[in-house]
Enzyme design. Sequence first.
Site, short mmCIF file in Angstrom:
data_model
loop_
_atom_site.label_atom_id
_atom_site.label_comp_id
_atom_site.label_asym_id
_atom_site.label_seq_id
_atom_site.Cartn_x
_atom_site.Cartn_y
_atom_site.Cartn_z
N GLY A 133 0.05 -7.28 1.09
CA GLY A 133 -0.08 -7.71 2.49
C GLY A 133 -0.25 -9.20 2.69
CD GLU A 134 -3.54 -10.40 1.94
OE1 GLU A 134 -3.57 -9.57 1.01
OE2 GLU A 134 -3.85 -10.10 3.11
CD1 TRP A 182 -3.29 -2.38 1.38
CD2 TRP A 182 -5.19 -2.10 0.26
NE1 TRP A 182 -4.28 -3.04 2.07
CE2 TRP A 182 -5.45 -2.89 1.40
CE3 TRP A 182 -6.25 -1.80 -0.60
CZ2 TRP A 182 -6.72 -3.37 1.71
CZ3 TRP A 182 -7.51 -2.29 -0.29
CH2 TRP A 182 -7.74 -3.06 0.85
CG ASN A 207 -3.15 -7.96 6.52
OD1 ASN A 207 -3.42 -7.44 5.45
ND2 ASN A 207 -2.32 -8.99 6.60
CG ASP A 259 -7.00 -9.83 5.93
OD1 ASP A 259 -6.11 -8.96 5.91
OD2 ASP A 259 -7.52 -10.28 4.90
NE ARG A 280 -10.66 -5.89 6.24
CZ ARG A 280 -9.91 -6.24 5.19
NH1 ARG A 280 -9.35 -5.32 4.43
NH2 ARG A 280 -9.69 -7.50 4.89
#
Lengths: 523, 257
Positions: A183-184, A232, A250, A293, A320
């Site tokens: 995701g990054e 994930w 995200n 995020d 989250r």
Amino acid sequence: MRFAVVLLASTLTAQVPYSRLLQAGKEPHNWLTYSGNYSGQRYSPLSQINASNVQRLQVEWVLQTYTTEAFETTPLVVDGVMYLTIGPNMVKAIDARTQAGLWTYTRQIPDDLRLCCGRVNRGVAVLDDMVFYGSIDAHLIALDAKTGKVRWDVTMADYKVGYSSTGAPLAVKDKVITGMAGGEYGTRGFIDAYDAKTGKRAWRFRTIPEPGEPGNDTWAGDSWKTGSATTWVTGSFDADTNTIYWGTGNPGPDWNGDVRKGDNLYSDSFVALDADTGERKWHFQFTPHDTHDWDSTHVPVLAEIPFRGAKRKVVLSANRNAFFYVLNRENGKYLHGKPYAKQTWAKGLDDNGRPILFPNTDPTVEGNLIWPSLAGATNWFSPAYNPVTNLFYAPVREQGAYYFKGEATFKEGAQFNGGGQRTNPDEEPYGAVRAIDPESGNVKWEFKIHSPANAGILTTAGNLVLTGVQSDFVALHAVTGKVLWRFRTGGHIGAAPISYSVEGKQYVAIAAGRGLFVFRLGE
Amino acid sequence: MRILAFLVAAGLAAQQTPPPKPLPASAADLEQGGKLYRGSCGYCHGPQGDGGKGADLSKPKLEKATSDEKLVNIIQNGIPGTEMPGAWHMIDNEVRQVAAFVRTLGKVESKPVPGDREKGKAVYAKAGCAGCHSIRESGRPVGSLNGPELSVIGSRRSAAHLRESLLEPAASVPDGYLIVTAVPVTGAAVTGTRLSEDTFTLALRDFGGRNHVFVKTALKDIRKEPKKSAMPSFRGKLSADELQDLIAYLASLKEPS
């Protein structure tokens, strides 16, 4: 003779047909899927270890990993055999009673991986005579359950552009369902299903719709191509409606939303998919157009709870973003939501569960102080739901952060973050295990932790809640939250516990530091 | 022969390494660098870069950042073993913008810290600073190990920050020196510096240098005093000259360059 018989029994490798996975609750001595069974509750019906005798819990054995990687595995246990993963590249089968080794699979992995957060792995799936493993270089591998030899190996995606696999797959019917990570890196998320026998891909659900598909218009311009929304953490399954539930991560870039105006579907959502075709039945987005995020890669917890006078089939999540949600499992409709931790970004949720934002909560170049921090009010580590106490147990993080917005230019294979955070230096952050009544969203009890929670939770029919508190493995009373027992493992706990039994003796296992600790009652 | 040829080629390549890329210099880059600086760096180095908890950056020569590339590297990766973290959240271009901005902070030649450092050394001895602090001489600490070591305090803290710490020590307590009072269920309360704490245990060192370890179930209260310092204020205890000399002495305690 007795010794020989015992050895024979523990080295037999059982077949695990789908029917056994479906009825996992009927064989509580085993731990057959990532969350114990398809519901995602991480609840063990075992009660030999219980609130009145847990003080006698003691270490039976410790398996050392001899690696430097963080150890986040959830082991599976099938008829006395334990299957576990050790980052960066190992799967092991061991005797669940004695730790005697049965086989080890070690994968050759490349050294130019693109990873945000370590070469970790959270576990395997089993089906029939196979063990399924998602590797850090984004392959899905079927291992022979008896020997550990590779039966098939398929490439899910190209690790060189930022794809990886860290979560445990979920075997459903004749398929292996798996998510992905990255995701990054401006990846494009998916949930895949592979034929368990052949490894042939049966379907792929893209978490970001293409042009022409509903939802693509929630991404400005071409931003959908690099919008991440990864998958994930392992999902859940409801056989009655043939539905797979899975959380998504995200949107990318994480902290700069300017380049991806719109809600960014289906990032930060739960998606409900047809198990046979991967077609989307519904979605619920927790944080539209997220700039903090706040992945919603939580285990969707399926439960049947009393709700406004009737029994309701629901999906539960402590998100989250600091809100606790109750959704109608059949159609994804929002039933109820409430903050369970400090948050300063939303006034509340509207009738559809959409957050009503406070102004100026986006990251800025100079930094904008918002609760919760990017690690969230909770994170990927499993919550638990106990059907006897009807309480949802959440690991909670109380911490704020200055969120920064930065440049976001996509370059294949490079991090695509657009900013970051600095945790708030003017507070001493803390954590908790909170027991939430699902119907009201109220916190029934809290066990306060010195630092933000970082481990998953197991609850059992023995009236126990077991979790990691930094390096302490603790047993709390499921109704009162009182500490009943603790053991200092000496290593950071970032995994979730399981329970199983062999030859009538119940065990509890937790990955801590670089060791798997297994406990049972002392005499 | 092949190996030799390779070595020769490598040698040539090394000689032909292009000069390091200059830092961005446009007004827009510097403005952006300033914004990023105020968000991520100003908290410790001060909004004007004249230091605080972090080093004074408002001088033409930075001891550790002797080249622009070194400065970029420090911003990116931090300085191991110090409180300076790396800016993981900035991309290369942003780090270079911050570096360029930091260089603008030092355009003016900073004035030397006034005062007489030799006299200041005598003040340090007279005021009893070594009762808590230590300064290394020939690699060995001289003084007490209970409080923060001051061997290179001049590199870490600005003169203004040193003044503040002498007059109002509680204004900025260094990391790792939180004052905690543990109140046992039975027995006397103990106050000291927190050494470690987790959910179940608390360790602290009292001001006599004795370590205490408590299991939290044996405590009825834990009082934390983040706005308190173990250090006494020297306001009114030193003359203005003595204070200035002491600051000059402390400011001269630098990392060997």
